[in-house]
Scaffold this motif. Structure first.
Motif, mmCIF file in Angstrom:
data_model
loop_
_atom_site.group_PDB
_atom_site.id
_atom_site.type_symbol
_atom_site.label_atom_id
_atom_site.label_comp_id
_atom_site.label_asym_id
_atom_site.label_seq_id
_atom_site.Cartn_x
_atom_site.Cartn_y
_atom_site.Cartn_z
ATOM 1 N N LEU A 59 -4.078 34.777 -4.609
ATOM 2 C CA LEU A 59 -5.486 34.386 -4.581
ATOM 3 C C LEU A 59 -5.891 34.049 -3.151
ATOM 4 O O LEU A 59 -5.206 33.297 -2.463
ATOM 5 C CB LEU A 59 -5.704 33.165 -5.484
ATOM 6 C CG LEU A 59 -5.440 33.400 -6.979
ATOM 7 C CD1 LEU A 59 -5.369 32.065 -7.723
ATOM 8 C CD2 LEU A 59 -6.522 34.290 -7.581
ATOM 9 N N PRO A 60 -7.008 34.590 -2.691
ATOM 10 C CA PRO A 60 -7.395 34.380 -1.285
ATOM 11 C C PRO A 60 -7.959 32.992 -1.037
ATOM 12 O O PRO A 60 -8.557 32.378 -1.930
ATOM 13 C CB PRO A 60 -8.484 35.448 -1.078
ATOM 14 C CG PRO A 60 -9.087 35.634 -2.434
ATOM 15 C CD PRO A 60 -7.957 35.465 -3.414
ATOM 16 N N ASN A 61 -7.769 32.532 0.180
ATOM 17 C CA ASN A 61 -8.381 31.271 0.608
ATOM 18 C C ASN A 61 -9.796 31.576 1.097
ATOM 19 O O ASN A 61 -10.097 31.550 2.289
ATOM 20 C CB ASN A 61 -7.545 30.630 1.712
ATOM 21 C CG ASN A 61 -8.122 29.286 2.147
ATOM 22 O OD1 ASN A 61 -8.897 28.661 1.419
ATOM 23 N ND2 ASN A 61 -7.753 28.838 3.347
ATOM 24 N N GLU A 62 -10.659 31.904 0.126
ATOM 25 C CA GLU A 62 -12.031 32.302 0.419
ATOM 26 C C GLU A 62 -12.982 31.560 -0.526
ATOM 27 O O GLU A 62 -12.616 31.237 -1.666
ATOM 28 C CB GLU A 62 -12.216 33.812 0.223
ATOM 29 C CG GLU A 62 -11.425 34.677 1.180
ATOM 30 C CD GLU A 62 -11.994 34.670 2.593
ATOM 31 O OE1 GLU A 62 -13.121 34.164 2.794
ATOM 32 O OE2 GLU A 62 -11.303 35.165 3.509
ATOM 33 N N PRO A 63 -14.200 31.296 -0.066
ATOM 34 C CA PRO A 63 -15.161 30.612 -0.935
ATOM 35 C C PRO A 63 -15.564 31.487 -2.114
ATOM 36 O O PRO A 63 -15.680 32.710 -1.998
ATOM 37 C CB PRO A 63 -16.348 30.340 -0.013
ATOM 38 C CG PRO A 63 -16.216 31.328 1.093
ATOM 39 C CD PRO A 63 -14.748 31.545 1.272
ATOM 40 N N ILE A 64 -15.766 30.844 -3.246
ATOM 41 C CA ILE A 64 -16.214 31.538 -4.452
ATOM 42 C C ILE A 64 -17.735 31.679 -4.399
ATOM 43 O O ILE A 64 -18.457 30.682 -4.282
ATOM 44 C CB ILE A 64 -15.809 30.768 -5.721
ATOM 45 C CG1 ILE A 64 -14.285 30.626 -5.813
ATOM 46 C CG2 ILE A 64 -16.358 31.464 -6.971
ATOM 47 C CD1 ILE A 64 -13.827 29.713 -6.934
ATOM 48 N N ILE A 65 -18.209 32.910 -4.482
ATOM 49 C CA ILE A 65 -19.647 33.178 -4.530
ATOM 50 C C ILE A 65 -20.046 33.355 -5.999
ATOM 51 O O ILE A 65 -19.544 34.256 -6.674
ATOM 52 C CB ILE A 65 -20.020 34.436 -3.720
ATOM 53 C CG1 ILE A 65 -19.491 34.333 -2.288
ATOM 54 C CG2 ILE A 65 -21.533 34.647 -3.746
ATOM 55 C CD1 ILE A 65 -20.006 33.137 -1.521
ATOM 56 N N VAL A 66 -20.920 32.502 -6.470
ATOM 57 C CA VAL A 66 -21.345 32.521 -7.875
ATOM 58 C C VAL A 66 -22.593 33.393 -8.018
ATOM 59 O O VAL A 66 -23.619 33.129 -7.379
ATOM 60 C CB VAL A 66 -21.633 31.096 -8.380
ATOM 61 C CG1 VAL A 66 -22.298 31.133 -9.757
ATOM 62 C CG2 VAL A 66 -20.333 30.292 -8.436
ATOM 63 N N VAL A 67 -22.490 34.437 -8.839
ATOM 64 C CA VAL A 67 -23.633 35.314 -9.116
ATOM 65 C C VAL A 67 -24.190 34.950 -10.484
ATOM 66 O O VAL A 67 -23.456 34.908 -11.478
ATOM 67 C CB VAL A 67 -23.230 36.795 -9.084
ATOM 68 C CG1 VAL A 67 -24.455 37.680 -9.308
ATOM 69 C CG2 VAL A 67 -22.547 37.148 -7.762
ATOM 70 N N HIS A 68 -25.480 34.684 -10.537
ATOM 71 C CA HIS A 68 -26.105 34.237 -11.785
ATOM 72 C C HIS A 68 -27.436 34.950 -11.967
ATOM 73 O O HIS A 68 -27.925 35.644 -11.056
ATOM 74 C CB HIS A 68 -26.321 32.719 -11.761
ATOM 75 C CG HIS A 68 -27.114 32.259 -10.574
ATOM 76 N ND1 HIS A 68 -28.490 32.405 -10.465
ATOM 77 C CD2 HIS A 68 -26.726 31.662 -9.402
ATOM 78 C CE1 HIS A 68 -28.906 31.927 -9.323
ATOM 79 N NE2 HIS A 68 -27.863 31.461 -8.636
ATOM 80 N N ARG A 69 -28.030 34.787 -13.112
ATOM 81 C CA ARG A 69 -29.319 35.406 -13.379
ATOM 82 C C ARG A 69 -30.430 34.680 -12.627
ATOM 83 O O ARG A 69 -30.428 33.439 -12.506
ATOM 84 C CB ARG A 69 -29.614 35.401 -14.880
ATOM 85 C CG ARG A 69 -28.749 36.372 -15.669
ATOM 86 C CD ARG A 69 -29.172 37.808 -15.465
ATOM 87 N NE ARG A 69 -30.408 38.087 -16.176
ATOM 88 C CZ ARG A 69 -30.472 38.533 -17.434
ATOM 89 N NH1 ARG A 69 -29.355 38.727 -18.127
ATOM 90 N NH2 ARG A 69 -31.630 38.770 -18.001
ATOM 91 N N SER A 70 -31.396 35.456 -12.151
ATOM 92 C CA SER A 70 -32.549 34.882 -11.476
ATOM 93 C C SER A 70 -33.767 34.814 -12.394
ATOM 94 O O SER A 70 -34.783 34.228 -12.027
ATOM 95 C CB SER A 70 -32.899 35.703 -10.230
ATOM 96 O OG SER A 70 -33.210 37.045 -10.585
#
Length: 386
Positions: free
Chosen positions: A182-193
């Protein structure tokens, strides 16, 4: 010979006269109803229902709403052209909230919604009726290079979407995925607009898992996403928008209806369900969840089926509904055509197979019967339509 010719002319004249009378004054003769196999895509059914009566004149039906069922509705509409060539169906995927508004505003003949109508909406238009058409799985999708399989449980998923877990190599995620880099990267949350029934199903699950989610974020068609507040959130319009955003955004996680993940080849998460078992979203796990809530429908013919207790149940599930008018119908040709389409969609074997191929679950027999009973209560100008 003359006698025979005379008789021929008499009979021919009578045939022409009665043919003219029928063409000018009589209604077209009704075709005897055909029998069609009832719905199951898994096993032959013995129960028969009447096929939709042929439309007396061309009819156009306009609908709009949920994108959750858009793939199968698009296919069904094309298939129905061969069943009813004189019925034109149009459906726009604008989100459940948009569909609810459209039918309340009188802009459409029917709406699609995965989100349940509120009491205030029933008060505004008391004859609205929600009809379950299908069930489907909402799946968390992800974009991690080199990672094809990912497992999460309810509490970890809640903490990701609450922005409490913000990096992919967080110990809680790592513990559920031994051996995965698992990468040491920020989680980008994609959600409905947009206002979304898919969001309501997803947040209903998060709320079933966590009271903190209910108190801090809430459950509904639209919420304030904590990830946006820390600059790690992206909005997408409709299921297609979320799917596209997740595909184009490395280190992202989002949520879509299963058909969108499958059709776009987007990897989706396996979940640990409430029974403690790792499950994937498929026909068997969806059926297990539906069976757990088989008797849960309320008097409005609605229910939620998240966090099902079944051993193999997929936990993030929901019915998708059509919203129609039960009694305030004045165009009886349109009403009859709409009911005919609904009857076909939930009863026809080919329609059921198409839904199953796209990753949806068709109605259990008991739910199918509830819908058919409700269809027989629809009236136009005070008279039953079926």
């Amino acid at each position: 010979m003359k006698s025979n010719l005379k008789m021929f002319y008499v009979l021919t004249s009578l045939a022409l006269i009665f043919g003219f009378i029928g063409a000018c004054g009589g209604a077209p003769a009704k075709q005897p109803p055909q029998a069609v196999q009832v719905k199951s895509a898994d096993a032959p059914q013995t129960e028969l229902v009447k096929a939709p009566a042929k439309a007396a004149a061309p009819v156009t039906l306009n609908g709009a709403g949920a994108t959750f069922p858009l793939p199968v509705y698009t296919e069904w509409i094309q298939m129905y052209k061969s069943v009813q060539p004189d019925v034109t169906l149009n459906y726009q995927g604008i989100g459940s909230g948009g569909g609810q508004k459209a039918i309340l505003d009188g802009a459409v003949d029917f709406a699609g919604s995965d989100s349940l109508l509120k009491d205030s909406q029933y008060q505004q238009m008391p004859d609205l009726q929600m009809l379950p058409m299908l069930a489907g799985a909402v799946v968390p999708i992800f974009n991690l290079e080199g990672v094809d399989n990912l497992v999460l449980d309810g509490p970890t998923l809640v903490n990701i979407f609450m922005a409490k877990i913000t990096n992919w190599n967080n110990p809680a995620i790592a513990a559920l995925n031994p051996g995965v880099s698992l990468p040491n990267e920020p989680i980008i949350v994609v959600h409905r607009s947009d206002g979304s029934g898919t969001t309501e199903i997803f947040t209903s699950y998060l709320g079933a898992v966590s009271n903190e989610w209910v108190d801090a974020v809430g459950v509904g068609k639209a919420v304030e996403w904590p990830a946006d507040q820390i600059g790690q959130g992206i909005g997408g319009k409709g299921n297609p928008g979320v799917a596209q955003a997740a595909q184009s955004t490395p280190f992202s996680i989002g949520y879509v209806e299963l058909a969108y993940a499958k059709s776009n080849n987007i990897p989706f998460v396996d979940m640990v369900n409430v029974a403690g078992n790792q499950v994937t979203a498929n026909a068997d796990s969806m059926k297990d969840a539906m069976a757990a809530f088989a008797n849960a429908f309320d008097e409005r013919l609605t229910t939620k089926i998240v966090n099902a207790p079944g051993k193999n149940s997929w936990p993030i599930m929901g019915y998708t509904y059509l919203v129609i008018h039960l009694s305030e119908n004045t165009d009886c040709d349109k009403t009859a055509a709409l009911l005919g389409y609904i009857q076909w969609a939930i009863s026809d074997g080919a329609a059921a197979q198409k839904a199953a191929d796209l990753g949806y679950a068709t109605l259990p027999d008991a739910v199918h019967d509830l819908v058919m009973n409700k269809l027989h209560k629809v009236t136009c100008n005070g008279q039953p339509v079926l």
